[in-house]
Enzyme design. Structure first.
Site, mmCIF file in Angstrom:
data_model
loop_
_atom_site.group_PDB
_atom_site.id
_atom_site.type_symbol
_atom_site.label_atom_id
_atom_site.label_comp_id
_atom_site.label_asym_id
_atom_site.label_seq_id
_atom_site.Cartn_x
_atom_site.Cartn_y
_atom_site.Cartn_z
ATOM 1 N N PRO A 11 -19.863 -1.958 -63.717
ATOM 2 C CA PRO A 11 -21.114 -2.616 -63.346
ATOM 3 C C PRO A 11 -22.120 -1.713 -62.642
ATOM 4 O O PRO A 11 -21.750 -0.877 -61.811
ATOM 5 C CB PRO A 11 -20.661 -3.740 -62.397
ATOM 6 C CG PRO A 11 -19.302 -3.360 -61.955
ATOM 7 C CD PRO A 11 -18.696 -2.576 -63.080
ATOM 8 N N ASN A 12 -23.369 -1.925 -63.008
ATOM 9 C CA ASN A 12 -24.540 -1.230 -62.448
ATOM 10 C C ASN A 12 -24.726 0.195 -62.952
ATOM 11 O O ASN A 12 -25.758 0.810 -62.685
ATOM 12 C CB ASN A 12 -24.517 -1.228 -60.900
ATOM 13 C CG ASN A 12 -24.691 -2.625 -60.332
ATOM 14 O OD1 ASN A 12 -25.696 -3.269 -60.619
ATOM 15 N ND2 ASN A 12 -23.736 -3.099 -59.578
ATOM 16 N N ARG A 19 -31.220 3.584 -60.417
ATOM 17 C CA ARG A 19 -30.435 3.025 -59.322
ATOM 18 C C ARG A 19 -30.198 4.091 -58.245
ATOM 19 O O ARG A 19 -29.554 5.111 -58.524
ATOM 20 C CB ARG A 19 -29.096 2.607 -59.923
ATOM 21 C CG ARG A 19 -28.078 2.213 -58.931
ATOM 22 C CD ARG A 19 -26.704 2.142 -59.544
ATOM 23 N NE ARG A 19 -25.805 1.604 -58.553
ATOM 24 C CZ ARG A 19 -24.496 1.649 -58.641
ATOM 25 N NH1 ARG A 19 -23.921 2.199 -59.690
ATOM 26 N NH2 ARG A 19 -23.758 1.150 -57.684
ATOM 27 N N TYR A 24 -27.084 8.669 -57.053
ATOM 28 C CA TYR A 24 -26.537 8.776 -58.412
ATOM 29 C C TYR A 24 -27.345 9.681 -59.337
ATOM 30 O O TYR A 24 -26.959 9.874 -60.492
ATOM 31 C CB TYR A 24 -26.418 7.368 -59.015
ATOM 32 C CG TYR A 24 -25.492 6.472 -58.214
ATOM 33 C CD1 TYR A 24 -24.123 6.711 -58.183
ATOM 34 C CD2 TYR A 24 -25.983 5.405 -57.467
ATOM 35 C CE1 TYR A 24 -23.267 5.909 -57.437
ATOM 36 C CE2 TYR A 24 -25.138 4.598 -56.712
ATOM 37 C CZ TYR A 24 -23.785 4.853 -56.708
ATOM 38 O OH TYR A 24 -22.932 4.065 -55.969
ATOM 39 N N ASN A 75 -15.105 4.870 -65.063
ATOM 40 C CA ASN A 75 -15.721 4.693 -63.742
ATOM 41 C C ASN A 75 -15.823 3.185 -63.538
ATOM 42 O O ASN A 75 -16.735 2.544 -64.066
ATOM 43 C CB ASN A 75 -17.105 5.348 -63.683
ATOM 44 C CG ASN A 75 -17.708 5.242 -62.283
ATOM 45 O OD1 ASN A 75 -17.257 4.442 -61.469
ATOM 46 N ND2 ASN A 75 -18.726 6.040 -62.029
ATOM 47 N N ALA A 78 -17.998 -0.658 -58.668
ATOM 48 C CA ALA A 78 -17.591 -1.490 -57.522
ATOM 49 C C ALA A 78 -16.222 -2.140 -57.727
ATOM 50 O O ALA A 78 -15.498 -2.398 -56.758
ATOM 51 C CB ALA A 78 -18.652 -2.557 -57.262
ATOM 52 N N GLU A 99 -9.954 8.525 -63.680
ATOM 53 C CA GLU A 99 -10.941 7.741 -62.926
ATOM 54 C C GLU A 99 -12.012 8.702 -62.395
ATOM 55 O O GLU A 99 -11.676 9.723 -61.789
ATOM 56 C CB GLU A 99 -10.237 7.041 -61.759
ATOM 57 C CG GLU A 99 -11.159 6.251 -60.841
ATOM 58 C CD GLU A 99 -10.402 5.698 -59.622
ATOM 59 O OE1 GLU A 99 -9.183 5.956 -59.474
ATOM 60 O OE2 GLU A 99 -11.050 5.019 -58.807
ATOM 61 N N HIS A 101 -15.680 9.018 -60.163
ATOM 62 C CA HIS A 101 -16.751 8.472 -59.326
ATOM 63 C C HIS A 101 -17.818 9.539 -59.165
ATOM 64 O O HIS A 101 -17.501 10.689 -58.817
ATOM 65 C CB HIS A 101 -16.226 8.030 -57.958
ATOM 66 C CG HIS A 101 -15.281 6.883 -58.064
ATOM 67 N ND1 HIS A 101 -15.711 5.596 -58.309
ATOM 68 C CD2 HIS A 101 -13.931 6.831 -58.018
ATOM 69 C CE1 HIS A 101 -14.657 4.796 -58.389
ATOM 70 N NE2 HIS A 101 -13.566 5.530 -58.223
ATOM 71 N N ARG A 108 -18.625 7.739 -47.941
ATOM 72 C CA ARG A 108 -19.600 6.644 -47.892
ATOM 73 C C ARG A 108 -19.055 5.490 -47.030
ATOM 74 O O ARG A 108 -18.201 5.712 -46.185
ATOM 75 C CB ARG A 108 -19.938 6.207 -49.324
ATOM 76 C CG ARG A 108 -20.600 7.347 -50.124
ATOM 77 C CD ARG A 108 -21.003 6.911 -51.513
ATOM 78 N NE ARG A 108 -21.995 5.842 -51.468
ATOM 79 C CZ ARG A 108 -22.332 5.091 -52.518
ATOM 80 N NH1 ARG A 108 -21.762 5.315 -53.695
ATOM 81 N NH2 ARG A 108 -23.239 4.145 -52.406
HETATM 82 C C1 DQA Z 1 -19.270 4.610 -57.956
HETATM 83 C C2 DQA Z 1 -18.957 4.367 -56.480
HETATM 84 C C3 DQA Z 1 -18.751 2.879 -56.211
HETATM 85 O O1 DQA Z 1 -18.466 2.673 -54.828
HETATM 86 C C4 DQA Z 1 -20.014 2.104 -56.556
HETATM 87 O O2 DQA Z 1 -19.789 0.725 -56.385
HETATM 88 C C5 DQA Z 1 -20.523 2.408 -57.920
HETATM 89 C C6 DQA Z 1 -20.460 3.784 -58.417
HETATM 90 C C7 DQA Z 1 -19.593 6.099 -58.237
HETATM 91 O O3 DQA Z 1 -19.591 6.469 -59.395
HETATM 92 O O4 DQA Z 1 -19.878 6.855 -57.299
HETATM 93 O O5 DQA Z 1 -21.091 1.544 -58.575
HETATM 94 O O6 DQA Z 1 -18.137 4.272 -58.736
#
Ligand code: DQA
Length: 143
Positions: A11-12, A19, A24, A75, A78, A99, A101, A108
């Site tokens: 998501p997102n 964003r 990011y 990835n 959240a 995985e 990030h 963070r």
């Molecule tokens: C994320 C880190 C997560 O905490 C966050 O909710 C994201 C992106 C990252 O790629 O840094 O949406 O996975």
């Protein structure tokens, strides 16, 4: 035939570029897709990149990858921090799963420090920006 690899973004992440660019970056998800497909080609991988904000859709993709034994770069965004259903789905995979990030989640907010999926993946790449996806692909290419 090239080895198939799925890159799954949660998501997102479809909003990359718009964003929180200070966290990011300014590269869009479409740009990331093009970059990973091209990089995969150089590595001899057939890369498919998908993004969803729907947990159900993500579960379906992971189940299919488990049945087909397809390697995954994921990835979970959240979901990483609380989604046991996604963690349980990843636990079913027979092929390697990395995985990724983009940001350094350890540096963070406290709620981002723990990933419930990490125990079920082969390895994790954190905090290296979009380059993390490429590093994951190059590891999978040599695996
Ligand atoms: C994320 C880190 C997560 O905490 C966050 O909710 C994201 C992106 C990252 O790629 O840094 O949406 O996975």
């Amino acid at each position: 035939m090239s080895k198939q690899v799925l890159v799954l973004n949660g998501p997102n992440l479809g909003r990359l570029g718009r964003r929180e660019p200070q966290i990011y970056g300014t590269t869009t998800h479409d740009d990331l897709v093009a970059r990973l497909i091209e990089y995969g080609r150089e590595l001899g991988l057939d890369v498919e990149v998908r993004q969803t904000d729907s947990e159900e859709r993500m579960m379906g993709w992971i189940h299919q990858a488990a049945d087909d034994r397809t390697p995954i770069v994921i990835n979970p965004a959240a979901w990483s921090h609380y989604n046991i259903a996604i963690a349980d789905a990843l636990a079913q995979l027979g092929a390697p799963c990395i995985e990724v990030h983009i940001s350094n989640i350890a540096a963070r907010e406290e709620f981002r420090h723990h990933s419930v999926v990490s125990a079920h993946v082969t390895g994790t790449i954190v905090g290296l920006g979009l380059k993390g996806y490429e590093l994951a692909l190059s590891w999978l290419a040599t695996d």
